[in-house]
Design a protein around this motif. Structure first.
Motif, PDB file in Angstrom:
ATOM      1  N   TYR A 191       1.217  -4.281   5.420  1.00 23.51           N
ATOM      2  CA  TYR A 191       1.008  -3.628   4.120  1.00 23.51           C
ATOM      3  C   TYR A 191      -0.100  -2.580   4.225  1.00 23.51           C
ATOM      4  O   TYR A 191      -1.163  -2.844   4.787  1.00 23.51           O
ATOM      5  CB  TYR A 191       0.635  -4.692   3.086  1.00 23.51           C
ATOM      6  N   CYS A 192       0.166  -1.401   3.693  1.00 22.36           N
ATOM      7  CA  CYS A 192      -0.829  -0.336   3.654  1.00 22.36           C
ATOM      8  C   CYS A 192      -1.341  -0.208   2.229  1.00 22.36           C
ATOM      9  O   CYS A 192      -0.592   0.181   1.326  1.00 22.36           O
ATOM     10  CB  CYS A 192      -0.228   0.988   4.124  1.00 22.36           C
ATOM     11  N   GLN A 193      -2.602  -0.552   2.012  1.00 20.80           N
ATOM     12  CA  GLN A 193      -3.158  -0.603   0.666  1.00 20.80           C
ATOM     13  C   GLN A 193      -3.367   0.777   0.050  1.00 20.80           C
ATOM     14  O   GLN A 193      -3.551   0.898  -1.163  1.00 20.80           O
ATOM     15  CB  GLN A 193      -4.490  -1.367   0.667  1.00 20.80           C
ATOM     16  N   CYS A 194      -3.364   1.821   0.859  1.00 18.84           N
ATOM     17  CA  CYS A 194      -3.643   3.165   0.327  1.00 18.84           C
ATOM     18  C   CYS A 194      -2.578   3.613  -0.665  1.00 18.84           C
ATOM     19  O   CYS A 194      -2.893   4.102  -1.749  1.00 18.84           O
ATOM     20  CB  CYS A 194      -3.752   4.165   1.474  1.00 18.84           C
ATOM     21  N   HIS A 195      -1.300   3.464  -0.304  1.00 19.55           N
ATOM     22  CA  HIS A 195      -0.218   3.921  -1.181  1.00 19.55           C
ATOM     23  C   HIS A 195       0.940   2.929  -1.214  1.00 19.55           C
ATOM     24  O   HIS A 195       2.067   3.295  -1.539  1.00 19.55           O
ATOM     25  CB  HIS A 195       0.275   5.302  -0.740  1.00 19.55           C
ATOM     26  N   GLN A 196       0.655   1.674  -0.843  1.00 13.62           N
ATOM     27  CA  GLN A 196       1.604   0.570  -0.959  1.00 13.62           C
ATOM     28  C   GLN A 196       2.865   0.718  -0.096  1.00 13.62           C
ATOM     29  O   GLN A 196       3.949   0.287  -0.485  1.00 13.62           O
ATOM     30  CB  GLN A 196       1.999   0.341  -2.423  1.00 13.62           C
ATOM     31  N   CYS A 220      -1.394   8.348   7.305  1.00 15.90           N
ATOM     32  CA  CYS A 220      -2.167   7.976   8.507  1.00 15.90           C
ATOM     33  C   CYS A 220      -3.252   6.936   8.240  1.00 15.90           C
ATOM     34  O   CYS A 220      -4.218   6.834   9.012  1.00 15.90           O
ATOM     35  CB  CYS A 220      -2.780   9.218   9.157  1.00 15.90           C
ATOM     36  N   CYS A 221      -3.129   6.166   7.182  1.00 20.04           N
ATOM     37  CA  CYS A 221      -4.079   5.084   6.914  1.00 20.04           C
ATOM     38  C   CYS A 221      -3.816   3.938   7.891  1.00 20.04           C
ATOM     39  O   CYS A 221      -2.837   3.945   8.627  1.00 20.04           O
ATOM     40  CB  CYS A 221      -3.934   4.594   5.481  1.00 20.04           C
ATOM     41  N   VAL A 222      -4.701   2.937   7.908  1.00 21.30           N
ATOM     42  CA  VAL A 222      -4.576   1.799   8.818  1.00 21.30           C
ATOM     43  C   VAL A 222      -4.137   0.574   8.021  1.00 21.30           C
ATOM     44  O   VAL A 222      -4.924   0.009   7.265  1.00 21.30           O
ATOM     45  CB  VAL A 222      -5.908   1.526   9.540  1.00 21.30           C
ATOM     46  N   ASP A 268      -0.056   7.278 -16.117  1.00 26.12           N
ATOM     47  CA  ASP A 268      -0.300   8.293 -15.104  1.00 26.12           C
ATOM     48  C   ASP A 268      -0.827   7.673 -13.820  1.00 26.12           C
ATOM     49  O   ASP A 268      -1.525   8.297 -13.053  1.00 26.12           O
ATOM     50  CB  ASP A 268      -1.287   9.343 -15.603  1.00 26.12           C
ATOM     51  N   LYS A 269      -0.485   6.422 -13.557  1.00 25.26           N
ATOM     52  CA  LYS A 269      -0.908   5.746 -12.338  1.00 25.26           C
ATOM     53  C   LYS A 269       0.284   5.610 -11.397  1.00 25.26           C
ATOM     54  O   LYS A 269       1.432   5.587 -11.828  1.00 25.26           O
ATOM     55  CB  LYS A 269      -1.462   4.342 -12.650  1.00 25.26           C
ATOM     56  N   TYR A 270      -0.019   5.487 -10.090  1.00 28.11           N
ATOM     57  CA  TYR A 270       1.057   5.271  -9.125  1.00 28.11           C
ATOM     58  C   TYR A 270       0.638   4.283  -8.061  1.00 28.11           C
ATOM     59  O   TYR A 270      -0.219   4.610  -7.230  1.00 28.11           O
ATOM     60  CB  TYR A 270       1.450   6.569  -8.453  1.00 28.11           C
ATOM     61  N   PRO A 271       1.313   3.117  -7.972  1.00 27.71           N
ATOM     62  CA  PRO A 271       1.956   2.467  -9.114  1.00 27.71           C
ATOM     63  C   PRO A 271       0.899   1.921 -10.048  1.00 27.71           C
ATOM     64  O   PRO A 271      -0.277   1.990  -9.737  1.00 27.71           O
ATOM     65  CB  PRO A 271       2.773   1.353  -8.455  1.00 27.71           C
ATOM     66  N   ALA A 272       1.279   1.301 -11.160  1.00 28.97           N
ATOM     67  CA  ALA A 272       0.296   0.881 -12.160  1.00 28.97           C
ATOM     68  C   ALA A 272      -0.721  -0.094 -11.592  1.00 28.97           C
ATOM     69  O   ALA A 272      -1.903  -0.014 -11.873  1.00 28.97           O
ATOM     70  CB  ALA A 272       1.031   0.243 -13.350  1.00 28.97           C
ATOM     71  N   GLU A 273      -0.246  -1.014 -10.715  1.00 24.16           N
ATOM     72  CA  GLU A 273      -1.159  -2.023 -10.198  1.00 24.16           C
ATOM     73  C   GLU A 273      -2.219  -1.440  -9.276  1.00 24.16           C
ATOM     74  O   GLU A 273      -3.261  -2.041  -9.050  1.00 24.16           O
ATOM     75  CB  GLU A 273      -0.353  -3.084  -9.418  1.00 24.16           C
ATOM     76  N   SER A 274      -1.941  -0.288  -8.671  1.00 22.61           N
ATOM     77  CA  SER A 274      -2.860   0.237  -7.667  1.00 22.61           C
ATOM     78  C   SER A 274      -4.032   0.977  -8.263  1.00 22.61           C
ATOM     79  O   SER A 274      -5.046   1.173  -7.617  1.00 22.61           O
ATOM     80  CB  SER A 274      -2.103   1.197  -6.737  1.00 22.61           C
ATOM     81  N   GLY A 275      -3.907   1.435  -9.529  1.00 22.79           N
ATOM     82  CA  GLY A 275      -4.998   2.181 -10.144  1.00 22.79           C
ATOM     83  C   GLY A 275      -5.076   3.611  -9.658  1.00 22.79           C
ATOM     84  O   GLY A 275      -6.025   4.333  -9.961  1.00 22.79           O
ATOM     85  N   ARG A 276      -4.097   4.067  -8.889  1.00 20.73           N
ATOM     86  CA  ARG A 276      -4.118   5.438  -8.383  1.00 20.73           C
ATOM     87  C   ARG A 276      -3.486   6.388  -9.393  1.00 20.73           C
ATOM     88  O   ARG A 276      -2.500   6.067 -10.027  1.00 20.73           O
ATOM     89  CB  ARG A 276      -3.359   5.530  -7.053  1.00 20.73           C
ATOM     90  N   ARG A 277      -4.034   7.595  -9.501  1.00 18.02           N
ATOM     91  CA  ARG A 277      -3.522   8.554 -10.462  1.00 18.02           C
ATOM     92  C   ARG A 277      -2.303   9.262  -9.915  1.00 18.02           C
ATOM     93  O   ARG A 277      -2.197   9.517  -8.723  1.00 18.02           O
ATOM     94  CB  ARG A 277      -4.616   9.559 -10.826  1.00 18.02           C
TER      95      ARG A 277
END
Length: 284
Positions: free
Chosen positions: A257-262, A236-238, A6-15
């Motif tokens: 690269y935007c680390q918020c959502h890759q 709108c991340c930096v 249930d992560k998106y993507p797996a490496e990012s740790g985001r649900r």
């Protein structure tokens, strides 16, 4: 569901909640959003706005829908680097007078409307007639060690700070591909919430493209300097160019690269795209 599914993507740790919860809400309101977008292009709800063509670094991965807008460059006689801003003029649009900043550059109409998204349309500096000098100034905080040690926040960007651009490296991706800096633009004496962030890169790649006859690169870069408004077109991340070692896990060590959502952007692949620019608030 297995751990990590249930992560998106797996490496990012985001649900992966966006697809199920936010996504369903977005689909439910699709008709309203579409209608609003059409209305934005046809109704005078503010100053400027509407369907706009522009150039920017191609979005090569991640959820960002399009390129970030590029900022054309000029370098003055003292080596200070600044963004090109068209001379403002008053015209009549849809039966009313509005102030615009537009010019022909590299075969395309370059306009302040390129930057009217992500709330930037409300920033003081995006007003065509804002009292700003257009020089890039270093951001007060940056991920680059060279910038932290050699320049001060608010100091104007100068060519002499990039003399090692053809060999510079920080252990992220390939060395010699380009030297970056984070800066601000048209934001003097502006609250932090209204500061326009800028990614700058000086690279021999832009010089080569210009020498090869690329009309847009020749018109929009100078002495190898390139810049874009640094607001990811997704949320709108930096983002950052060679700013995070973790970018390598997503194939973005040599890209923005935007680390918020890759989301990933290729600064060396400049493309012409279009979007619906949001109108600025009504001018008094």
């Amino acid at each position: 569901m297995a751990d990590g599914d249930d992560k998106y993507p797996a490496e990012s740790g985001r649900r992966r909640f966006i697809k199920g919860v936010v996504g369903s809400a977005s689909l439910a309101g699709l008709g309203t959003v579409t209608a609003a977008a059409i209305d934005t292009t046809t109704s005078p709800t503010g100053a400027g706005g509407g369907i706009t063509q522009y150039y920017g670094p191609e979005n090569t991965a991640g959820p960002a829908p399009r390129a970030m807008p590029q900022i054309p460059i000029e370098v003055d006689d003292e080596g200070f680097v600044k963004g090109v801003w068209p001379e403002p003029e008053t015209i009549t649009e849809q039966g009313r007078e509005v102030t615009v900043a537009r010019m022909q550059l590299g075969g395309i109409t370059y306009t302040s409307e390129w930057f009217q998204y992500c709330g930037v349309q409300t920033y003081p500096g995006v007003r065509p007639d804002a009292d700003q000098d257009n020089f890039f100034r270093y951001a007060s905080s940056a991920p680059y060690e060279w910038q932290q040690e050699e320049v001060e926040g608010g100091e104007r960007v100068n060519v002499e700070h990039f003399e090692d651009y053809a060999t510079w490296g920080n252990g992220i991706g390939r060395s010699g591909l380009g030297k970056p800096a984070l800066a601000t633009w048209r934001s003097e004496d502006v609250p932090p919430s209204g500061t326009m962030p800028v990614q700058i890169i000086r690279s021999t790649r832009f010089e080569e493209l210009s020498e090869q006859g690329n009309e847009w690169v020749s018109a929009s870069t100078e002495q190898g300097f390139y810049a874009n408004l640094n607001k990811c077109t997704h949320f709108c991340c930096v983002p950052g160019y060679k700013a995070l070692a973790s970018s390598g896990r997503f194939g973005a060590s040599d890209e923005i690269y935007c680390q918020c959502h890759q989301s990933v952007y290729d600064p060396f692949q400049l493309v012409e795209v279009s979007f619906v620019a949001l109108p600025r608030p009504e001018e008094d």
